[in-house]
Scaffold this active site. Structure first.
Site, PDB file in Angstrom:
ATOM      1  N   LYS A  78      -9.069  -3.324   8.223  1.00  0.00           N
ATOM      2  CA  LYS A  78      -9.674  -2.915   9.483  1.00  0.00           C
ATOM      3  C   LYS A  78     -11.027  -2.255   9.241  1.00  0.00           C
ATOM      4  O   LYS A  78     -11.300  -1.753   8.150  1.00  0.00           O
ATOM      5  CB  LYS A  78      -8.765  -1.901  10.192  1.00  0.00           C
ATOM      6  N   ARG A 138       4.511  -7.810  13.564  1.00  0.00           N
ATOM      7  CA  ARG A 138       5.439  -8.867  13.996  1.00  0.00           C
ATOM      8  C   ARG A 138       6.289  -9.368  12.825  1.00  0.00           C
ATOM      9  O   ARG A 138       7.407  -9.840  13.026  1.00  0.00           O
ATOM     10  CB  ARG A 138       4.665 -10.002  14.656  1.00  0.00           C
TER      11      ARG A 138
END
EC number: 3.4.11.1
Length: 485
Positions: free
Chosen positions: A263, A337
Site C-alpha cells: 500500500k 477474502r
C-alpha cells in the site's frame, strides 16, 4: 448506572430531558422553564442548554437535553439523547438524569437506551497517554449517575441487557484501537479466550492445525509475517436442546501492509484496524454470553498479519483453499477474502449453521459507493438480508444492499485456477462478495463490508472513538428479534 422512580413534575419543558449535576440540592421544575425561555432552547434532538446556580446547599448545574418530537423518536435517537447528556457532565461528582415527557410514557427499554448512550459516549482509548485528563481538560474521576424514570423495574431489566451489549461494543472498540505491535494474532486469540469466563467455549487453532486442515488460502496470507496465524472458534450454547447454531465469521488481519502489492505510505497506520470484522464478532460473542442469550451461536475469526518479507506470497501464486478450490493471487492486497474463504468453509462444513454472516473491512470500493454512514450488505438470501436491514434501521448501524449476479461472478474466473482474488477496479466490493459466495454453498449467507464504518467513521453523540464497534449492536438486535427461542 442506577435507576430511581420519578413521577411527573408539576412544571416541565415539553421537549427536554433534564440533567441536574450538583454537589447538593435539586432544582425545581420552574427553573427548567426559565432556563429554556432565557436560552432560546427549542428542544431539538441532542441540543442542550444549561444554567449554573449557587444555592445555600451548594453549586448546581442544570442541563436541558433536547429530545425533539417525542412521537417521532426512533432508531438510535435515545442513544443520541444519552450521549448528548453525558457530554455535559464535566467534573460533576454526582449526576441525576430525569427522563419524563408530557403525555408520553418513557418505556424501560427507551430509558435503558439513554443509559447505553451515556456508557458508549463515556468510552475513550487513552491507555498509552502518560498525561491524560490534566492536559485534555477531561474529568479526573467517573461521575455517579442516577437515571430517574417512572418505570424503574423495566428500565433496570432492560439495562441488564444493554450493559452486556455495551461491554461487547467496548471490547470491539478496544481491539480495533489497539496498535498492531501490541495486538498480533496470538494476542488477539488470547483476548478471545478470556470469554471463557462468561461461559463461551473457545478453541484456538495454530499453524500446525491449519496446515492439517488444508487452509492454504489463509496460510498464504500469513506466510510473509513472523507472527503465526490463528483461527479462533467461539461457541455459545444458550438454546435448549440441539438447535442448529447461527454463525458469525470475522476477518482478522491485525495489520495489512498490502504484502508484496504494498500500500502507499499515507494513512497506512489505519491498517491496524483491518481486523474490525473479527473484533465485532468477538464483541458480539461477549454480548450474547453476557446477557445469556437464548440461542446457539458460533463465532469464527481468522487472524493473520499481511507483511512483505522474502517469504511472502507473490502476485501470480496459486493456493489451494480448504474447500479444494484453487485461487490465483492477482493482488496480495486482496488478502482478506483469502482469510475468509477458509474461515467460511470451515464454519459451514463443521457446524452446518442455520445461516452465516461474515463481517470484514474488505474493500475501499464500498466506501466509494456508500461513504461512511452505511455498511455494504450482500446476501444470497432475501429473508436474511431483510432481517439485517431492519436490524440496522433499529440500531442506527445502517446497511445498504448491493447486488450479486452471474455477470459479476464471471469477472473472478481465472485462466490458471478456479478463480482469482481480484477482478480489477470496477465493482470491487461486489466481486469481492462474489468471491466469498463461492465458499458457503447453499447455506443462507450475508457479507457485511464494514470498511467505512468500523474505523474512522464520523463521530456522533454516542461515539467519539476512532473505532466504532460497528456490528455488535446490529447483530445483537438481529439475534434478539429473529432467532432467540
Amino acid at each position: 448506572m442506577k435507576y430511581r422512580k420519578r413521577g411527573w413534575p408539576s412544571c416541565w419543558w415539553p421537549r427536554a430531558a433534564v440533567l441536574p449535576m450538583r454537589r447538593q440540592g435539586v432544582g425545581g421544575a420552574e427553573k427548567i422553564v426559565r432556563i429554556a425561555d432565557i436560552s432560546g432552547f427549542t428542544g431539538a434532538l441532542g441540543k442542550t442548554a444549561e444554567a449554573i446556580e449557587t444555592t445555600p446547599a451548594g453549586v448546581e448545574k442544570i442541563v436541558l437535553v433536547g429530545v425533539g418530537e417525542p412521537g417521532k423518536l426512533g432508531n438510535d435517537d435515545w442513544l443520541k439523547i444519552g450521549g448528548a447528556a453525558f457530554s455535559q457532565i464535566g467534573n460533576a461528582e454526582r449526576v441525576t438524569l430525569t427522563l419524563a415527557l408530557p403525555e408520553t410514557t418513557i418505556a424501560g427499554d427507551e430509558a435503558a437506551d439513554v443509559a447505553l448512550g451515556m456508557v458508549l459516549r463515556s468510552y475513550k482509548f487513552d491507555r498509552y497517554k502518560t498525561r491524560k485528563s490534566e492536559e485534555n481538560g477531561e474529568p479526573k474521576h467517573a461521575a455517579k449517575i442516577t437515571v430517574c424514570v417512572a418505570d424503574t423495574h423495566s428500565a433496570r431489566k432492560a439495562f441488564e441487557v444493554a450493559e452486556a451489549v455495551a461491554d461487547g461494543v467496548i471490547q470491539a472498540r478496544n481491539l480495533v484501537n489497539e496498535p498492531a505491535n501490541i495486538l498480533g494474532p496470538v494476542e488477539f486469540a488470547e483476548e478471545a479466550e478470556k470469554l471463557e469466563k462468561l461461559g463461551v467455549k473457545v478453541e484456538v487453532l495454530g499453524e500446525k492445525e491449519l496446515k492439517k486442515l488444508g487452509m492454504g488460502a489463509l496460510l498464504g496470507v500469513a506466510q510473509g509475517s513472523v507472527r503465526p496465524p490463528r483461527l479462533v472458534v467461539m461457541e455459545w450454547h444458550g438454546a435448549k436442546g440441539k438447535e442448529k447454531p447461527i454463525a458469525f465469521v470475522g476477518k482478522g488481519v491485525v495489520f495489512d501492509t498490502g504484502g508484496i502489492s504494498i500500500k502507499p505510505a499515507a494513512n497506512m497506520e489505519d491498517m491496524k484496524g483491518d481486523m474490525g470484522g473479527a473484533a465485532a464478532v468477538t464483541g458480539l460473542m461477549r454480548a450474547l454470553a453476557g446477557r445469556k442469550a437464548k440461542v446457539n451461536a458460533i463465532g469464527v475469526i481468522g487472524l493473520v498479519e499481511n507483511m512483505p518479507d522474502g517469504n511472502a506470497q507473490r502476485p501470480g501464486d496459486i493456493v489451494t483453499s480448504m474447500s479444494g478450490q484453487t485461487i490465483e493471487v492477482i493482488n496480495t492486497d486482496a488478502e482478506g477474502r483469502l482469510v475468509l474463504a477458509d474461515a467460511l468453509h470451515y464454519t459451514n462444513d463443521r457446524f452446518k449453521p442455520r445461516f452465516i454472516i461474515n463481517l470484514a473491512t474488505l474493500t475501499g470500493a464500498v466506501m466509494v459507493a456508500l461513504g461512511q454512514y452505511h455498511a455494504g450488505l450482500f446476501s444470497n438470501d432475501d429473508e436474511l438480508a431483510d432481517q439485517l436491514y431492519d436490524a440496522g434501521q433499529s440500531t442506527g448501524e445502517k446497511l445498504w444492499r448491493l447486488p450479486l449476479g452471474t455477470e459479476y461472478d464471471k469477472m473472478i474466473d481465472s485462466k490458471f485456477a478456479d478463480m482469482k482474488n481480484s477482478a480489477g477496479r470496477y465493482g470491487g466490493s461486489i466481486t469481492a462478495a462474489q468471491f466469498l459466495k463461492r465458499f458457503v454453498g447453499e447455506t443462507p449467507w450475508a457479507h457485511l463490508d464494514v470498511a467505512g464504518t468500523a474505523m474512522g467513521s464520523p463521530a456522533n453523540e454516542y461515539n467519539q472513538s476512532w473505532a466504532s464497534g460497528f456490528g455488535v449492536r446490529l447483530l445483537d438486535r438481529l439475534v434478539r428479534d429473529q432467532f432467540e427461542s
